[in-house]
Design a protein around this motif. Structure first.
Motif: not given
Length: 339
Positions: A14, A60, A57, A17-24
């Protein structure tokens, strides 16, 4: 014992993924539903996970001033851990490597070795095969603790509170606590038959015996268990605490005298443990915060000296009947003959 660490790679995935994907938020809720994070949620007594979901959430991008309280009792826990979580985002490989090394250190063969060593600390058979070792990238403030027949170690705390090589000694220490819990059951029920003096003495058993048998503790009076190993493994505050042995001993003797004379109350003893024996800020001129507090070192002196002089059976006779300590050295407490 079983090793439970499966939340760590999920958390690190996870983090990547925070480096490229919006926080979820939905993914955060799913992650917090992992049995090991649920274990932590119960341990910290959280009635709701909403503050955790809000924080993670937005991990970042959240501003420090917007970080919520973990709980009413541990308001600053998330704020205090924030720098570690941000570092994890910037360098997740560090924690992947730490996770892999942790698995190596606590492989099945080493776990069996730890259980054999634990047996040496008790006069009868040890039975903690059903206990777990849990490790997470924790949101809580504690590095290591025992809860629900398991012990927890925060992967963030390794290299801060101990080295990786010291982990087996930390684990052994917590395994010792688990076995003590099995021996005594409910603390209040076990101690309700004790006099005030007996309960005062008994309070030093938990940490004192654990460092004696698990960390090769060496005090002013109590000798280390294994002369071929370094002293005080994984308990870095011990040299500071040992320098204050005379002060600790005088407080102990004054309290015992006061209890016998009826001038010291249970409330005063509770206050003494809160402000002295468990106080990590006693000696700021030597250490800003003590990793261990005087209850560790003095418990080792008090009960370790009995083991050194009389062996495991007499030691546990004093464990179950603390007032008998006064009969182990010709009517005196065992430390009296060495001061």
């Amino acid at each position: 014992m079983k090793l439970r660490i499966s939340s760590i790679p999920q958390t690190l995935d996870w983090i990547l993924k925070l480096q490229t994907v919006p926080e979820n938020p939905a993914f955060v809720r799913a992650l917090l539903n992992h049995r090991d994070y649920q274990f932590e949620i119960r341990r910290y007594g959280l009635s709701s996970i909403e503050n955790l979901v809000f924080y993670f959430s937005r991990l970042n991008s959240i501003e420090p001033t917007d970080i919520p309280d973990l709980s009413e009792e541990r308001k600053d826990a998330l704020r205090d851990k924030h720098a570690l979580w941000k570092e994890c985002i910037s360098n997740p490989q560090k924690y992947f490597d730490r996770y892999e090394r942790f698995k190596e250190i606590l492989c099945e063969a080493n776990m069996q070795s730890l259980q054999r060593r634990l047996q040496e600390a008790f006069p009868a058979a040890v039975d903690i095969d059903d206990a777990d070792i849990v490790s997470t990238l924790s949101f809580g403030p504690s590095f290591g603790y025992v809860f629900e027949n398991a012990l927890h170690l925060d992967l963030f705390g390794i290299e801060k509170y101990c080295t990786m090589e010291e982990i087996p000694y930390i684990v052994l220490h917590e395994m010792h606590h688990l076995q003590i819990q099995k021996l005594i059951g409910n603390y209040r029920s076990f101690t309700e038959k004790f006099t005030l003096l007996e309960e005062y003495i008994f309070r030093f058993t938990g940490e004192g015996l654990a460092v004696k048998f698990c960390n090769n503790a060496e005090g002013t009076v109590s000798r280390k268990m294994n002369p071929s190993l370094p002293a005080n493994i994984g308990i870095p505050a011990m040299p500071v605490l040992n320098r204050h042995f005379k002060e600790h001993l005088e407080l102990f003797y004054d309290t015992v005298k006061g209890i016998r004379q009826g001038t010291v109350t249970e409330q005063e003893i509770d206050q003494q443990f809160r402000t002295f024996w468990w106080n990590p800020k006693l000696y700021p001129q030597e250490r800003t915060v003590l990793e261990q507090t005087p209850i560790y070192s003095f418990g080792n002196e008090l009960f370790g000296a009995i083991y050194d002089a009389f062996g495991i059976d007499i030691l546990f006779d004093c464990f179950y009947h603390p007032r008998r300590q006064s009969n182990t050295s010709n009517g005196q407490f065992p430390l009296a003959v060495k001061t």
